[in-house]
Enzyme design. Structure first.
Site, PDB file in Angstrom:
ATOM      1  N   ASP A  30       0.867  -1.192   0.000  1.00 18.69           N
ATOM      2  CA  ASP A  30       0.000   0.000   0.000  1.00 18.69           C
ATOM      3  C   ASP A  30       0.898   1.236   0.000  1.00 18.69           C
ATOM      4  O   ASP A  30       1.915   1.266   0.701  1.00 18.69           O
ATOM      5  CB  ASP A  30      -0.887  -0.006   1.254  1.00 18.69           C
TER       6      ASP A  30
ATOM      7  N   GLY B  49      -4.903   5.012   2.168  1.00 22.82           N
ATOM      8  CA  GLY B  49      -4.920   4.039   3.264  1.00 22.82           C
ATOM      9  C   GLY B  49      -4.244   4.624   4.499  1.00 22.82           C
ATOM     10  O   GLY B  49      -3.518   5.615   4.416  1.00 22.82           O
TER      11      GLY B  49
ATOM     12  N   TYR C 122     -14.710   6.340 -13.807  1.00 27.07           N
ATOM     13  CA  TYR C 122     -14.319   5.364 -12.790  1.00 27.07           C
ATOM     14  C   TYR C 122     -14.849   3.968 -13.151  1.00 27.07           C
ATOM     15  O   TYR C 122     -14.101   2.981 -13.162  1.00 27.07           O
ATOM     16  CB  TYR C 122     -14.862   5.821 -11.424  1.00 27.07           C
TER      17      TYR C 122
ATOM     18  N   ASN D 270     -23.138  -0.834  -2.793  1.00 25.11           N
ATOM     19  CA  ASN D 270     -22.670   0.302  -1.966  1.00 25.11           C
ATOM     20  C   ASN D 270     -22.044  -0.195  -0.663  1.00 25.11           C
ATOM     21  O   ASN D 270     -22.759  -0.524   0.295  1.00 25.11           O
ATOM     22  CB  ASN D 270     -23.837   1.243  -1.682  1.00 25.11           C
TER      23      ASN D 270
ATOM     24  N   ARG E 249     -28.854  14.782  -8.223  1.00 24.32           N
ATOM     25  CA  ARG E 249     -27.453  14.831  -8.670  1.00 24.32           C
ATOM     26  C   ARG E 249     -27.388  14.197 -10.057  1.00 24.32           C
ATOM     27  O   ARG E 249     -27.946  13.105 -10.268  1.00 24.32           O
ATOM     28  CB  ARG E 249     -26.578  14.056  -7.682  1.00 24.32           C
TER      29      ARG E 249
HETATM   30  C1  UD1 Z   1     -21.386   5.899  -5.844  1.00 25.56           C
HETATM   31  C2  UD1 Z   1     -20.814   5.994  -7.231  1.00 25.56           C
HETATM   32  C3  UD1 Z   1     -20.612   4.636  -7.800  1.00 25.56           C
HETATM   33  C4  UD1 Z   1     -19.801   3.762  -6.855  1.00 25.56           C
HETATM   34  C5  UD1 Z   1     -20.507   3.723  -5.520  1.00 25.56           C
HETATM   35  C6  UD1 Z   1     -19.785   2.924  -4.473  1.00 25.56           C
HETATM   36  C7  UD1 Z   1     -21.639   8.072  -8.261  1.00 25.56           C
HETATM   37  C8  UD1 Z   1     -22.574   8.641  -9.259  1.00 25.56           C
HETATM   38  N1  UD1 Z   1     -21.698   6.758  -8.099  1.00 25.56           N
HETATM   39  O1  UD1 Z   1     -22.656   5.348  -5.923  1.00 25.56           O
HETATM   40  O2  UD1 Z   1     -19.947   4.738  -9.032  1.00 25.56           O
HETATM   41  O3  UD1 Z   1     -19.692   2.467  -7.363  1.00 25.56           O
HETATM   42  O4  UD1 Z   1     -20.618   5.040  -5.033  1.00 25.56           O
HETATM   43  O5  UD1 Z   1     -18.652   3.646  -4.011  1.00 25.56           O
HETATM   44  O6  UD1 Z   1     -20.863   8.763  -7.635  1.00 25.56           O
HETATM   45  N2  UD1 Z   1     -26.812  11.093  -1.621  1.00 25.56           N
HETATM   46  C9  UD1 Z   1     -27.423  12.233  -1.126  1.00 25.56           C
HETATM   47  N3  UD1 Z   1     -26.621  13.221  -0.612  1.00 25.56           N
HETATM   48  C10 UD1 Z   1     -25.259  13.134  -0.559  1.00 25.56           C
HETATM   49  C11 UD1 Z   1     -24.653  11.961  -1.061  1.00 25.56           C
HETATM   50  C12 UD1 Z   1     -25.463  10.969  -1.585  1.00 25.56           C
HETATM   51  O7  UD1 Z   1     -28.634  12.369  -1.148  1.00 25.56           O
HETATM   52  O8  UD1 Z   1     -24.596  14.084  -0.088  1.00 25.56           O
HETATM   53  C13 UD1 Z   1     -27.652  10.007  -2.175  1.00 25.56           C
HETATM   54  C14 UD1 Z   1     -27.384   9.685  -3.630  1.00 25.56           C
HETATM   55  O9  UD1 Z   1     -28.187  10.477  -4.461  1.00 25.56           O
HETATM   56  C15 UD1 Z   1     -27.757   8.197  -3.672  1.00 25.56           C
HETATM   57  C16 UD1 Z   1     -27.364   7.686  -2.290  1.00 25.56           C
HETATM   58  O10 UD1 Z   1     -27.319   8.840  -1.460  1.00 25.56           O
HETATM   59  O11 UD1 Z   1     -29.154   8.034  -3.822  1.00 25.56           O
HETATM   60  C17 UD1 Z   1     -26.007   7.006  -2.259  1.00 25.56           C
HETATM   61  O12 UD1 Z   1     -25.037   7.875  -2.816  1.00 25.56           O
HETATM   62  P1  UD1 Z   1     -23.478   7.545  -2.787  1.00 25.56           P
HETATM   63  O13 UD1 Z   1     -23.072   7.111  -1.427  1.00 25.56           O
HETATM   64  O14 UD1 Z   1     -22.765   8.723  -3.369  1.00 25.56           O
HETATM   65  O15 UD1 Z   1     -23.336   6.276  -3.713  1.00 25.56           O
HETATM   66  P2  UD1 Z   1     -23.849   6.035  -5.229  1.00 25.56           P
HETATM   67  O16 UD1 Z   1     -24.140   7.301  -5.892  1.00 25.56           O
HETATM   68  O17 UD1 Z   1     -24.925   5.007  -5.181  1.00 25.56           O
END
Ligand code: UD1
Length: 328
Positions: free
Chosen positions: A33, A38, A142, A171, A283
């Protein structure tokens, strides 16, 4: 034969959990690493730690020559949003690092690779739950870098005898259930760490991206998988390759989705505090719902998620944030 693994990126968020799981189950672990994201704090005391970069070809060559039963490849840049503004960085780190690894593994006695991939390879879901046969059409750079490595790996398997398990994470969330891992990700971009920071007053308010989706409360829903469940899948994948199992590409999710508001409510219940938040617009690039079909991982690896309800995910995360606050 002794069970030994090289974990590239073993000081990172998911990597450190993988290392703890492997050592808990009697594997011998070497970590490579560069500590760019990390943390030394998250290194397992029984792991051998080599500080260095995957792009350091001579160092990698030397390590791979030692002969590992499996190499777990996690080290990568992983912020989807950032990848759209800094593609050069993702090209160099993810594609460049991956290329060096494949070239060097092809020439070494270490031939088994477990690769950290993502649901982002699918892009906007055409149907749910997503199975591994769903078309791959990443919507961010990504996701493209991960898909590109998957494809390159399949060629090196065919032409150079590499063997692999590709794990497509949904996630990832949560922390070690025994509280052993407390180093937090720096500048997190994902929802649950942002909720924690809002609870602790480290940010003014959380922005909820859209409340006009076709879900039970209008907010986006995702398949949150406990990092301990992810870690166990890596250990099962290493065992599968050791036993001469076939090459595999499998989803790691739970098959259940939770909305942003459900996460806020559960976090408030666990912490006894309020999450300050406001609803803003959607978003760009966010799908409404993402959900995994994990039947293939169950069939081929005997893997099922065990700790992926919202309560263990959020309570272990909250404990890690509290422990971190107490240390600083
Ligand atoms: C993101 C990445 C995806 C990656 C995954 C796991 C994007 C578009 N996608 O997914 O490529 O594989 O993480 O690391 O970045 N949310 C809010 N407010 C915030 C942040 C998030 O409402 O400040 C909502 C988002 O709209 C979503 C959910 O929370 O509905 C999860 O978001 P996030 O944790 O960023 O993950 P993903 O977008 O699903």
């Amino acid at each position: 034969m002794e069970k030994n693994v090289l974990v590239i990126g073993g000081a990172g968020y998911i990597g450190s959990h993988v290392v703890f799981e492997l050592i808990d189950q009697g594997w011998r672990v070497t970590i490579l690493d560069n500590l760019s994201s990390g943390l030394r704090q998250n290194l397992h005391p029984q792991a051998r730690f080599v500080e260095g970069d995957l792009l350091d070809r001579a160092l990698l060559q030397e390590l791979l020559r030692e002969g590992y039963q499996s190499v777990v490849y996690l080290a990568a840049k992983k912020a989807a949003g950032e990848s759209m503004v800094k593609p050069e960085l993702y090209c160099q780190q993810n594609l460049g690092g991956g290329q060096v690894l494949l070239e060097e593994m092809a020439q070494s006695p270490s031939k088994n690779l477990i690769f950290s991939s993502t649901a982002a390879v699918y892009g906007n879901p055409q149907y749910l739950p997503l199975d591994e046969g769903h078309p791959t059409n990443p919507m961010n750079y990504y996701g493209y870098t991960k898909l590109s490595f998957e494809q390159n790996l399949a060629w090196f398997a065919q032409l150079k005898g590499l063997r692999f398990v590709v794990l497509r994470y949904f996630n990832a969330a949560g922390y070690d259930l025994r509280g052993r891992i407390t180093g937090l990700e720096q500048n997190p971009a994902n929802l649950i760490p942002l909720v924690m920071e809002a609870l602790l007053g480290e940010r003014d308010e959380l922005r909820v991206f859209g409340q006009d989706y076709n879900t039970k409360d209008g907010t986006g829903e995702r398949d949150y998988i406990h990092v301990t469940d992810l870690a166990r899948a890596h250990r099962l994948a290493a065992g599968h390759l050791n036993q001469g199992g076939e090459n595999l590409t499998v989803n790691l999710g739970t098959g259940a989705a939770h909305t942003v508001l459900e996460i806020i409510q559960e976090a408030e219940q666990i912490s006894g505090k309020k999450v300050p938040y406001k609803v803003v617009g959607r978003r760009e690039g966010d799908p409404c719902s993402v959900l995994a079909d994990y039947a293939l991982a169950q069939e081929k690896l005997g893997w099922v998620p065990k700790f992926s309800a919202l309560e263990p995910i959020l309570s272990s995360t909250w404990k890690a944030y509290l422990a971190n606050q107490a240390q600083s």
